[in-house]
Design a protein around this motif. Structure first.
Motif, PDB file in Angstrom:
ATOM      1  N   GLU A  88     -44.483  17.945  31.323  1.00 61.16           N
ATOM      2  CA  GLU A  88     -44.083  17.770  30.326  1.00 61.16           C
ATOM      3  C   GLU A  88     -44.177  19.336  29.631  1.00 61.16           C
ATOM      4  N   LYS A  89     -45.143  19.938  29.720  1.00 60.28           N
ATOM      5  CA  LYS A  89     -45.873  21.352  29.288  1.00 60.28           C
ATOM      6  C   LYS A  89     -44.324  22.181  29.473  1.00 60.28           C
ATOM      7  N   VAL A  90     -43.835  21.378  30.853  1.00 62.69           N
ATOM      8  CA  VAL A  90     -42.389  23.000  30.646  1.00 62.69           C
ATOM      9  C   VAL A  90     -41.254  22.055  29.753  1.00 62.69           C
ATOM     10  N   ILE A  91     -41.480  20.837  30.017  1.00 67.29           N
ATOM     11  CA  ILE A  91     -40.023  20.303  28.602  1.00 67.29           C
ATOM     12  C   ILE A  91     -40.289  20.870  26.833  1.00 67.29           C
ATOM     13  N   ILE A  92     -41.426  20.656  26.914  1.00 63.57           N
ATOM     14  CA  ILE A  92     -42.044  21.041  25.625  1.00 63.57           C
ATOM     15  C   ILE A  92     -42.043  22.757  25.750  1.00 63.57           C
ATOM     16  N   ALA A  93     -42.159  23.256  26.181  1.00 58.41           N
ATOM     17  CA  ALA A  93     -42.002  25.338  26.166  1.00 58.41           C
ATOM     18  C   ALA A  93     -40.162  25.226  25.809  1.00 58.41           C
ATOM     19  N   GLU A 189     -45.924  31.935  36.960  1.00 55.74           N
ATOM     20  CA  GLU A 189     -45.685  31.104  37.428  1.00 55.74           C
ATOM     21  C   GLU A 189     -44.921  30.079  36.786  1.00 55.74           C
ATOM     22  N   PHE A 190     -45.261  30.352  35.415  1.00 55.64           N
ATOM     23  CA  PHE A 190     -45.204  28.589  34.178  1.00 55.64           C
ATOM     24  C   PHE A 190     -43.956  29.921  33.468  1.00 55.64           C
ATOM     25  N   SER A 191     -43.662  31.021  33.786  1.00 54.75           N
ATOM     26  CA  SER A 191     -42.394  31.437  33.663  1.00 54.75           C
ATOM     27  C   SER A 191     -40.575  31.641  34.293  1.00 54.75           C
ATOM     28  N   PHE A 192     -40.862  30.420  35.591  1.00 54.47           N
ATOM     29  CA  PHE A 192     -40.440  30.989  37.013  1.00 54.47           C
ATOM     30  C   PHE A 192     -40.308  29.393  36.522  1.00 54.47           C
ATOM     31  N   PHE A 193     -40.835  28.362  36.330  1.00 57.82           N
ATOM     32  CA  PHE A 193     -40.771  27.102  35.705  1.00 57.82           C
ATOM     33  C   PHE A 193     -39.855  26.463  34.942  1.00 57.82           C
ATOM     34  N   LEU A 194     -40.006  27.658  33.029  1.00 59.01           N
ATOM     35  CA  LEU A 194     -39.762  27.506  32.098  1.00 59.01           C
ATOM     36  C   LEU A 194     -38.439  27.746  32.499  1.00 59.01           C
TER      37      LEU A 194
END
Length: 272
Positions: A88-93, A189-194
């Motif tokens: 959900e955080k990835v989609i929002i971002a 890691e969050f950058s990878f997932f985005l």
């Protein structure tokens, strides 16, 4: 045809290295393409540079499959909820860059895709990395679970800046996340997932625009580039996560500045 496959292999290596390091894959592809131009129509070449990113995305999915899988048998109910929350955080971002990219993709490409813009972006972001690291920010978000939805959206706003060629998608998101208080490993890691929805969407959009009419040679070139990008990305992601446990991002800042100056010199003096 063999020469085009070799070029595709080299471009796949460049893509796999530069996609995850905050150094701008666009800037590197621009330079490499000057010396290794694919012997295909420009529309196909533009699409190729986007589609081989799919290989890089596969590397993330393979390396982080368990962390990204909300149905994993190895997770308890709390961990599964945390995984859904991560998506959900990835989609929002991804919303800011997704909306702007869909609406203004052609305009951005026509107005900003040039060596001068790329060089300036490389230098500016390089300086920002050095300034940020010299300020010694104290991380307040030390895990993906502690990353708030609000902060995730703010990281997405930084990702929107990556639509400017030369800024680097990973560079924009990592810089933004660290600035917002994320630990370096969390930011990376969050950058990878985005990248997963952003790059999958960009690849699909480019393929649809091109028309899905490929020759056998074009298919082979795309496959070689994509597979190479996947293999190289696996090693680069592992390297980056190991590197940032002991080092900061300043070395990438200095590298960006040097590369930006080289791009300015080459396209301002030599290429003329």
């Amino acid at each position: 045809m063999i020469f085009e496959l070799i070029k595709s292999f080299i471009l796949g290596i460049v893509q796999g290295i530069t996609e995850w390091l905050p150094v701008s894959s666009t800037g590197h592809m621009l330079l490499v393409d000057e010396f290794l131009k694919l012997d295909f129509p420009k529309d196909f070449t533009d699409m190729f540079f986007v589609v081989i990113q799919f290989g890089s995305i596969l590397a993330v999915l393979v390396l982080y499959f368990d962390k990204l899988n909300p149905f994993s048998k190895h997770k308890n109910e709390k961990q599964k909820r945390q995984t859904w929350a991560l998506w959900e955080k990835v989609i929002i971002a991804c919303i800011p860059a997704g909306v702007v990219g869909i609406l203004f993709d052609d305009l951005i490409h026509d107005l900003l895709y040039g060596p001068i813009v790329i060089a300036i972006a490389l230098i500016v972001y390089g300086i920002l990395f050095i300034v940020l690291e010299n300020s010694h920010p104290t991380p307040t978000t030390t895990s993906l679970e502690k990353l708030s939805f609000k902060k995730a959206f703010c990281v997405g706003m930084f990702q929107m800046l990556s639509l400017i060629p030369g800024t680097s998608r990973s560079g924009s998101t990592i810089l933004g996340a660290v600035f917002l208080g994320c630990e370096r490993s969390v930011a990376a890691e969050f950058s990878f997932f985005l990248a997963i929805p952003v790059m999958l969407g960009a690849s699909g959009l480019k393929m649809i625009k091109y028309g899905l009419n490929y020759t056998g040679e074009q298919v082979a070139v795309m496959l070689i580039g994509t597979v190479t990008a996947f293999i190289v990305s696996v090693f680069v992601i592992r390297f980056l996560m190991s590197y940032i446990r002991k080092h900061d991002f300043k070395v990438f800042g200095y590298y960006r500045i040097v590369l930006g100056i080289l791009v300015l010199l080459y396209f301002g003096l030599i290429a003329k």
